[in-house]
Scaffold this motif. Structure first.
Motif, PDB file in Angstrom:
ATOM      1  N   UNK A 135       0.833  -1.204   0.000  1.00  0.00           N
ATOM      2  CA  UNK A 135       0.000   0.000   0.000  1.00  0.00           C
ATOM      3  C   UNK A 135       0.867   1.254   0.000  1.00  0.00           C
ATOM      4  N   UNK A 136       1.942   1.205   0.788  1.00  0.00           N
ATOM      5  CA  UNK A 136       2.853   2.351   0.820  1.00  0.00           C
ATOM      6  C   UNK A 136       3.496   2.551  -0.555  1.00  0.00           C
ATOM      7  N   UNK A 137       3.880   1.416  -1.182  1.00  0.00           N
ATOM      8  CA  UNK A 137       4.476   1.498  -2.518  1.00  0.00           C
ATOM      9  C   UNK A 137       3.504   2.074  -3.533  1.00  0.00           C
ATOM     10  N   UNK A 138       2.243   1.727  -3.384  1.00  0.00           N
ATOM     11  CA  UNK A 138       1.236   2.255  -4.315  1.00  0.00           C
ATOM     12  C   UNK A 138       1.014   3.745  -4.060  1.00  0.00           C
ATOM     13  N   UNK A 139       1.046   4.129  -2.793  1.00  0.00           N
ATOM     14  CA  UNK A 139       0.937   5.561  -2.473  1.00  0.00           C
ATOM     15  C   UNK A 139       2.088   6.320  -3.140  1.00  0.00           C
ATOM     16  N   UNK A 140       3.287   5.742  -3.092  1.00  0.00           N
ATOM     17  CA  UNK A 140       4.445   6.396  -3.712  1.00  0.00           C
ATOM     18  C   UNK A 140       4.261   6.488  -5.221  1.00  0.00           C
ATOM     19  N   UNK A 141       3.748   5.415  -5.819  1.00  0.00           N
ATOM     20  CA  UNK A 141       3.571   5.409  -7.272  1.00  0.00           C
ATOM     21  C   UNK A 141       2.558   6.469  -7.708  1.00  0.00           C
ATOM     22  N   UNK A 142       1.536   6.665  -6.888  1.00  0.00           N
ATOM     23  CA  UNK A 142       0.471   7.603  -7.273  1.00  0.00           C
ATOM     24  C   UNK A 142       0.738   9.029  -6.803  1.00  0.00           C
ATOM     25  N   UNK A 143       1.817   9.195  -6.054  1.00  0.00           N
ATOM     26  CA  UNK A 143       2.087  10.478  -5.392  1.00  0.00           C
ATOM     27  C   UNK A 143       2.058  11.665  -6.354  1.00  0.00           C
ATOM     28  N   UNK A 144       2.693  11.499  -7.500  1.00  0.00           N
ATOM     29  CA  UNK A 144       2.798  12.629  -8.422  1.00  0.00           C
ATOM     30  C   UNK A 144       1.641  12.718  -9.409  1.00  0.00           C
ATOM     31  N   UNK A 145       0.571  11.958  -9.171  1.00  0.00           N
ATOM     32  CA  UNK A 145      -0.579  11.946 -10.064  1.00  0.00           C
ATOM     33  C   UNK A 145      -0.142  11.679 -11.509  1.00  0.00           C
ATOM     34  N   UNK A 146       0.630  10.610 -11.720  1.00  0.00           N
ATOM     35  CA  UNK A 146       1.250  10.397 -13.032  1.00  0.00           C
ATOM     36  C   UNK A 146       0.269   9.860 -14.079  1.00  0.00           C
ATOM     37  N   UNK A 147       0.612  10.108 -15.338  1.00  0.00           N
ATOM     38  CA  UNK A 147      -0.225   9.625 -16.440  1.00  0.00           C
ATOM     39  C   UNK A 147       0.153   8.199 -16.827  1.00  0.00           C
ATOM     40  N   UNK A 148       1.290   7.741 -16.351  1.00  0.00           N
ATOM     41  CA  UNK A 148       1.761   6.399 -16.687  1.00  0.00           C
ATOM     42  C   UNK A 148       2.100   5.664 -15.394  1.00  0.00           C
ATOM     43  N   UNK A 149       1.647   4.412 -15.298  1.00  0.00           N
ATOM     44  CA  UNK A 149       1.933   3.626 -14.099  1.00  0.00           C
ATOM     45  C   UNK A 149       2.559   2.291 -14.469  1.00  0.00           C
ATOM     46  N   UNK A 150       3.617   1.925 -13.737  1.00  0.00           N
ATOM     47  CA  UNK A 150       4.236   0.611 -13.910  1.00  0.00           C
ATOM     48  C   UNK A 150       4.214  -0.089 -12.564  1.00  0.00           C
TER      49      UNK A 150
END
Ligand code: ATP
Ligand code: MG
Lengths: 294, 260
Positions: A135-150
């Motif tokens: 969950x923490x890792x997903x929070x980090x991935x979404x932190x910058x509101x990115x248009x691309x997710x890996x």
């Protein structure tokens, strides 16, 4: 949009990725499948500029990742949920990332709430379960509101609630027009989440197809009290009929509507008419040869 | 670069090892005060004629040595922990310019080491003055702070040098154990070997070893160390810079070339 072009990555004598080319398009969830050691994580690391390709290239939105000034605002990534230093709190962990990419502090707090870690925002990560780290890792991935997710195996360790939460989250993000690349070994989960699949084995591309083509209707299961008569009628109408172990008939070449009409014309009672698709798991096993990647 | 510096500062601040090391420095200063108090008791217990037989090594220098050790370890841990957990990959996805990350880490570590080193030396000096007062104990300089400041600054600079050396070795070796072993080799084993080299080379080589540089930089020489005292302050400073610059360059090249 992620573009992987003619990508090859060697580690000594191991060829982890071998001339791989595929595109990940926005607006849908793309599942990234392959046996252990197929090269999925390596491909993702190259996309993120962590591993240098031996040849070929990987671009995100037409640019190399390591040329981006604030990459978290363009690309969100979760590679390894365990890669957090245990002494930090979620708040501290996300704060330094946010500072590095000029992301506001409110965003840190709201992401922590969104992934359900608000209660432990000031607790050390060392005591977290795998699911909490995910969950923490997903929070980090979404932190910058990115248009691309890996995301590399993000559902590992999540409870059923969490698995469902990720599924809905990713589907929602893709529906907003974002590009989502997701690897997982859980076929049933992938079947529910992904719209498109990229399957690799031994570093090479095996399939790059929409999910519905892989799970298209394969046959129709039919049951009747007069199975023999029905089989004869279906065969006469051009269907391929095979008896099943449980007493039903597997019919190919005719769809449920045609089967129903035919049975009515012959006054044969039907007990069941079920169109059956191949499960993703079966198709995947067939495509990858069932065994490990190497 | 500002973003990278701010991020690395946040990271170092929230690293558990940092708290431990700073705690150790606090303990060191307290220990120095205890030592001063003990020296005073010994001194007062002696008949006045024998008092100048008592010699206590310079407490600020002792504090500096312990601070150098602690902060060199902190320099190592500022990076090795990220390799051990795999967080280095997170770091490079957040800040893809590796040169910038190294520079930011080095900047933050250097400032923290210099400030902590200076604080430790000054606190020890102040505690010593307070406890020893106007008693004349051999080895304890009674000179005014302004006269001692050059040495204190040079000592703090050498703390920063050791911390940066630790950081670079950690980047090069990607392991805390290997980096600390390399540090110990340069810091302690090398002087022993050099000491056994025939004269005048023992002095010549000894004067450029990292432990010998602070004294030469301050112009106070190295009365108690194995190192020589052949360098001018400027030359000592140049050698100090080289002890950081060479490992730093190697670390930067390896970081840019290697897969994270
Ligand atoms: N840093 C490395 N050094 C040497 N070999 C590596 C390295 N990383 C990956 N490999 C090798 O490259 C191949 C591909 O590994 P990779 O981790 O990309 O596979 P994967 O598809 O992610 O597998 P899994 O499903 O198990 O996560 C494997 O044979 C692996 O041993
Ligand atoms: Mg993997």
């Amino acid at each position: 949009m992620i573009e992987v072009r003619e990508l090859t990555k060697r580690f000594g004598r191991t060829v982890a990725v071998d001339g791989l080319t595929f595109h990940v398009k926005p607006g849908r969830v793309t599942g990234f499948l392959g046996p252990n050691g197929a090269g999925k994580s390596t491909t993702m690391r190259v996309v993120l500029g962590l591993d240098r390709p031996s040849s070929g290239e990987a671009l995100v939105g037409g640019r190399r990742y390591d040329r981006m000034r604030h990459p978290m605002r363009e690309v969100g990534a979760l590679l390894d949920a365990g890669a957090v230093q245990g002494g930090r709190t979620p708040l501290a962990h996300l704060s330094w990332m946010a500072r590095a990419n000029r992301i506001g502090r409110d965003r840190v707090v709201s992401m922590i709430e969104q992934v359900g870690l608000a209660g432990v925002a000031r607790k050390r990560v060392a005591g977290f379960s795998l699911g909490m780290r995910q969950r923490l890792g997903i929070a980090a991935a979404l932190l910058g509101d990115p248009a691309v997710l890996l995301l590399d195996e993000p559902v590992n360790g999540l409870d059923p609630d969490g698995v469902r939460w990720i599924r809905e989250l990713l589907r929602g993000l893709a529906a907003e027009g974002r590009t989502v690349l997701l690897s997982s070994h859980l076929m049933s989960e992938m079947e529910l989440t992904a719209d498109h699949l990229v399957i690799i084995g031994r570093g090479r591309l095996i399939a790059d197809t929409p999910m519905r083509e892989l799970t298209a209707v394969r046959d129709v299961l039919v049951r009747s009290s007069r199975a023999d008569d029905l089989a004869a009628a279906l065969s006469a109408a051009g269907g391929t009929v095979a008896a099943e172990d449980g007493g039903g008939l597997s019919v190919r070449g005719l769809d449920p509507k045609e089967i129903g009409e035919l049975a009515a014309r012959h006054a044969i009672p039907l007990h069941e008419v079920t169109p059956r698709g191949a499960s993703l798991e079966e198709t995947y096993m067939r495509l990858t040869g069932g065994g490990a990647g190497r | 670069m500002i973003d990278a510096l701010a991020a690395e500062w946040l990271k170092l601040r929230t690293l558990r090892s940092t708290c431990v090391v700073l705690g150790v420095i606090g303990v060191v200063v307290a220990l120095m005060a205890l030592l001063a108090w003990y020296a005073v008791r010994l001194w007062e217990g002696l008949p006045p004629g024998q008092r100048d037989r008592l010699e206590v090594s310079s407490l600020p220098e002792l504090a500096n040595w312990l601070a150098s050790l602690s902060l060199a370890v902190l320099g190592v841990l500022a990076c090795s922990g990220e390799y051990a957990t795999g967080m280095i990959r997170t770091t490079f996805t957040v800040l893809p310019s590796r040169g910038r990350v190294l520079a930011a880490k080095a900047g933050v570590v250097a400032v923290v080491a210099f400030c902590t080193g200076l604080a430790a030396v000054l606190a020890t000096w102040a505690a010593g003055r307070l406890i020893i007062g106007d008693r004349v104990i051999r080895g304890q300089s009674a000179e005014a702070l302004s006269r001692q400041m050059p040495l204190f600054l040079a000592l703090s600079l050498s703390v920063a040098m050791f911390a940066l050396l630790g950081l670079c070795l950690a980047v090069i070796t990607r392991s805390a154990v290997a980096a600390i072993a390399a540090l110990v080799a340069v810091w302690y084993v090398l002087p022993i070997i050099v000491n056994n080299v025939p004269a005048p080379w023992n002095e010549r080589i000894g004067s450029v070893l990292p432990g010998a540089l602070a004294g030469q930089l301050a112009g106070t020489g190295n009365p108690q160390s194995l190192g020589g005292e052949l360098l001018s302050p400027l030359a000592a400073l140049a050698v100090m810079v080289a002890w950081v610059a060479v490992p730093y360059a190697l670390a930067a090249v390896l970081l840019a070339r290697r897969d994270a």
